[in-house]
Design a protein around this motif. Sequence first.
Motif, PDB file in Angstrom:
ATOM      1  N   GLN A 166      38.796  62.783 103.096  1.00  0.00           N
ATOM      2  CA  GLN A 166      40.110  62.222 102.805  1.00  0.00           C
ATOM      3  C   GLN A 166      40.360  60.961 103.632  1.00  0.00           C
ATOM      4  O   GLN A 166      40.979  60.006 103.152  1.00  0.00           O
ATOM      5  CB  GLN A 166      41.204  63.257 103.081  1.00  0.00           C
ATOM      6  CG  GLN A 166      42.580  62.844 102.590  1.00  0.00           C
ATOM      7  CD  GLN A 166      42.625  62.604 101.094  1.00  0.00           C
ATOM      8  OE1 GLN A 166      42.094  63.380 100.304  1.00  0.00           O
ATOM      9  NE2 GLN A 166      43.244  61.492 100.686  1.00  0.00           N
ATOM     10  N   ILE A 167      39.851  60.946 104.865  1.00  0.00           N
ATOM     11  CA  ILE A 167      39.960  59.737 105.686  1.00  0.00           C
ATOM     12  C   ILE A 167      39.192  58.597 105.038  1.00  0.00           C
ATOM     13  O   ILE A 167      39.677  57.453 104.974  1.00  0.00           O
ATOM     14  CB  ILE A 167      39.445  59.999 107.115  1.00  0.00           C
ATOM     15  CG1 ILE A 167      40.380  60.963 107.843  1.00  0.00           C
ATOM     16  CG2 ILE A 167      39.322  58.685 107.904  1.00  0.00           C
ATOM     17  CD1 ILE A 167      39.864  61.406 109.203  1.00  0.00           C
TER      18      ILE A 167
ATOM     19  N   TRP B 242      33.978  54.761 105.356  1.00  0.00           N
ATOM     20  CA  TRP B 242      32.748  55.451 105.766  1.00  0.00           C
ATOM     21  C   TRP B 242      33.060  56.312 106.990  1.00  0.00           C
ATOM     22  O   TRP B 242      33.569  55.813 107.988  1.00  0.00           O
ATOM     23  CB  TRP B 242      31.648  54.446 106.092  1.00  0.00           C
ATOM     24  CG  TRP B 242      31.393  53.495 104.971  1.00  0.00           C
ATOM     25  CD1 TRP B 242      31.892  52.246 104.797  1.00  0.00           C
ATOM     26  CD2 TRP B 242      30.586  53.760 103.816  1.00  0.00           C
ATOM     27  NE1 TRP B 242      31.450  51.698 103.620  1.00  0.00           N
ATOM     28  CE2 TRP B 242      30.635  52.606 102.996  1.00  0.00           C
ATOM     29  CE3 TRP B 242      29.816  54.848 103.396  1.00  0.00           C
ATOM     30  CZ2 TRP B 242      29.955  52.524 101.785  1.00  0.00           C
ATOM     31  CZ3 TRP B 242      29.137  54.765 102.191  1.00  0.00           C
ATOM     32  CH2 TRP B 242      29.209  53.607 101.400  1.00  0.00           C
ATOM     33  N   VAL B 243      32.765  57.595 106.898  1.00  0.00           N
ATOM     34  CA  VAL B 243      33.117  58.516 107.976  1.00  0.00           C
ATOM     35  C   VAL B 243      31.914  59.382 108.336  1.00  0.00           C
ATOM     36  O   VAL B 243      31.336  60.048 107.479  1.00  0.00           O
ATOM     37  CB  VAL B 243      34.303  59.415 107.577  1.00  0.00           C
ATOM     38  CG1 VAL B 243      34.653  60.370 108.715  1.00  0.00           C
ATOM     39  CG2 VAL B 243      35.521  58.565 107.203  1.00  0.00           C
ATOM     40  N   SER B 244      31.568  59.358 109.612  1.00  0.00           N
ATOM     41  CA  SER B 244      30.502  60.205 110.139  1.00  0.00           C
ATOM     42  C   SER B 244      31.135  61.309 110.974  1.00  0.00           C
ATOM     43  O   SER B 244      32.128  61.077 111.670  1.00  0.00           O
ATOM     44  CB  SER B 244      29.542  59.358 110.986  1.00  0.00           C
ATOM     45  OG  SER B 244      28.303  60.013 111.152  1.00  0.00           O
TER      46      SER B 244
ATOM     47  N   ALA C  11      39.376  53.497 102.080  1.00  0.00           N
ATOM     48  CA  ALA C  11      38.986  52.735 100.897  1.00  0.00           C
ATOM     49  C   ALA C  11      40.207  52.185 100.176  1.00  0.00           C
ATOM     50  O   ALA C  11      40.184  51.069  99.640  1.00  0.00           O
ATOM     51  CB  ALA C  11      38.153  53.602  99.960  1.00  0.00           C
ATOM     52  N   LYS C  12      41.291  52.960 100.146  1.00  0.00           N
ATOM     53  CA  LYS C  12      42.525  52.467  99.535  1.00  0.00           C
ATOM     54  C   LYS C  12      42.999  51.183 100.218  1.00  0.00           C
ATOM     55  O   LYS C  12      43.509  50.269  99.565  1.00  0.00           O
ATOM     56  CB  LYS C  12      43.628  53.530  99.635  1.00  0.00           C
ATOM     57  CG  LYS C  12      43.450  54.723  98.719  1.00  0.00           C
ATOM     58  CD  LYS C  12      44.597  55.715  98.932  1.00  0.00           C
ATOM     59  CE  LYS C  12      44.425  56.941  98.044  1.00  0.00           C
ATOM     60  NZ  LYS C  12      45.511  57.937  98.281  1.00  0.00           N
ATOM     61  N   GLN C  13      42.817  51.118 101.528  1.00  0.00           N
ATOM     62  CA  GLN C  13      43.320  49.988 102.305  1.00  0.00           C
ATOM     63  C   GLN C  13      42.387  48.789 102.286  1.00  0.00           C
ATOM     64  O   GLN C  13      42.842  47.645 102.126  1.00  0.00           O
ATOM     65  CB  GLN C  13      43.549  50.428 103.763  1.00  0.00           C
ATOM     66  CG  GLN C  13      44.593  51.511 103.925  1.00  0.00           C
ATOM     67  CD  GLN C  13      45.964  51.095 103.422  1.00  0.00           C
ATOM     68  OE1 GLN C  13      46.412  49.968 103.670  1.00  0.00           O
ATOM     69  NE2 GLN C  13      46.631  51.979 102.691  1.00  0.00           N
TER      70      GLN C  13
ATOM     71  N   GLU D  91      37.334  54.648 115.437  1.00  0.00           N
ATOM     72  CA  GLU D  91      37.502  54.110 114.087  1.00  0.00           C
ATOM     73  C   GLU D  91      37.682  52.599 114.082  1.00  0.00           C
ATOM     74  O   GLU D  91      38.028  51.983 115.098  1.00  0.00           O
ATOM     75  CB  GLU D  91      38.684  54.766 113.376  1.00  0.00           C
ATOM     76  CG  GLU D  91      40.039  54.469 113.927  1.00  0.00           C
ATOM     77  CD  GLU D  91      41.146  55.161 113.124  1.00  0.00           C
ATOM     78  OE1 GLU D  91      41.024  55.255 111.882  1.00  0.00           O
ATOM     79  OE2 GLU D  91      42.120  55.613 113.751  1.00  0.00           O
ATOM     80  N   THR D  92      37.405  52.035 112.921  1.00  0.00           N
ATOM     81  CA  THR D  92      37.692  50.643 112.589  1.00  0.00           C
ATOM     82  C   THR D  92      38.433  50.685 111.258  1.00  0.00           C
ATOM     83  O   THR D  92      38.628  51.778 110.693  1.00  0.00           O
ATOM     84  CB  THR D  92      36.405  49.814 112.441  1.00  0.00           C
ATOM     85  OG1 THR D  92      35.745  50.180 111.216  1.00  0.00           O
ATOM     86  CG2 THR D  92      35.454  50.016 113.623  1.00  0.00           C
ATOM     87  N   PRO D  93      38.862  49.563 110.707  1.00  0.00           N
ATOM     88  CA  PRO D  93      39.560  49.632 109.418  1.00  0.00           C
ATOM     89  C   PRO D  93      38.776  50.334 108.307  1.00  0.00           C
ATOM     90  O   PRO D  93      39.377  50.963 107.425  1.00  0.00           O
ATOM     91  CB  PRO D  93      39.818  48.165 109.090  1.00  0.00           C
ATOM     92  CG  PRO D  93      39.947  47.507 110.437  1.00  0.00           C
ATOM     93  CD  PRO D  93      38.927  48.200 111.290  1.00  0.00           C
ATOM     94  N   SER D  94      37.452  50.262 108.349  1.00  0.00           N
ATOM     95  CA  SER D  94      36.669  50.846 107.255  1.00  0.00           C
ATOM     96  C   SER D  94      35.790  52.018 107.685  1.00  0.00           C
ATOM     97  O   SER D  94      35.121  52.616 106.838  1.00  0.00           O
ATOM     98  CB  SER D  94      35.777  49.776 106.610  1.00  0.00           C
ATOM     99  OG  SER D  94      34.838  49.284 107.550  1.00  0.00           O
TER     100      SER D  94
END
Length: 360
Positions: free
Chosen positions: A97-98, A110-112, A103-105, A74-77
Amino acid sequence: MDQVYTYESLYAFTKAVFIKMGCSDMDATTAATVLVSADLRGIDSHGVARLSGYVRLWEVNRINATPNIQVVHETPSTAVVDGDAGLGLVVAPFAMQIAIEKAKQVGTGWVSVRNTNHFGIAGYHAMMALGHQMIGMAMTNASALVAPTFSIERMLGTNPIAVAIPAGEQPPFVADMATTTAANGKLEILQRKNAEAPLGWVQDKEGQASTDANILKKEGALLPLGSDREHGSHKGYALGAIVDIFSAVLSGGSYGPWAPPFPAYVPMPENMPGKGLGHFFGAMRVDAFRPAEEFTTHMDNWITRFRNAKPAPGQDRVLIPGDPEREYEKERMEKGVPIVASVVEDLKAVGEKFGIEWMA
């Protein structure tokens, strides 16, 4: 004749089946909610009609009822999730949900996902973003049943895309569509009714147009959105390819003709390049682009103007994406969910297998 059941009874039966498969109460609740939402929204091909398919996959150890779902990069986004062969109905909401939390942060997430399987209707997962004033996206690759333009070989899945966009006073814009002319589930419905498929949905093993709803069992193929080159099938092919790449090539899942098949009796492809099916999710905070209230006001304006577009002769009104599903949901919550007789018999057999009483 179709038989009608309440949403609550279908949900309770479905959850009980997932519990019997070994799912935790929380996972069974999630899986049943996602699956039966399809029936509620009028997408009968992806609801309880699929339940026995999940059971058969579990019986041949292709579904892990107690997965250790993990973020492996992961990265921040962004993030990559390994679903540990868990139910896609459970893995997908976990991953979405991740995306929402990211996105809130930082504005977008974006999650694959890899190592998963059929996740129900794409629209359910995209719509998870709506309550957070976010735009949601969901897509997945699927069993290879689709021949690319100019081919007779099955290389892609129906590979759906869903986008959910919040509005203000108006209901949200929710597009949920396969990248084929018709989803495989619609063929399955026609098979149960012994009906023919409309011309342009499928081709036979020689690449000739067919109306045989059972053509996939005879080495035929589904067609990309557009049906043929003259009607734009190269665009449907490109959309399906994009979904395949985002969902599986990006995550480390198996792609193209190596995507794991949903029917448990179909052998797994040889030399699979990745783990399981793949999904891709996105969440975008509206206020990362413009003030949310300003955006939703303009979405209301957009929706209202399109609703008021002049109808074509013989048409009553212009719809926006999501309207038919909302109407089904309202009606079926009040009057019940119709289930075709062959699916009822299938579900009774599932109940008998696990000692769960089917509704009278």
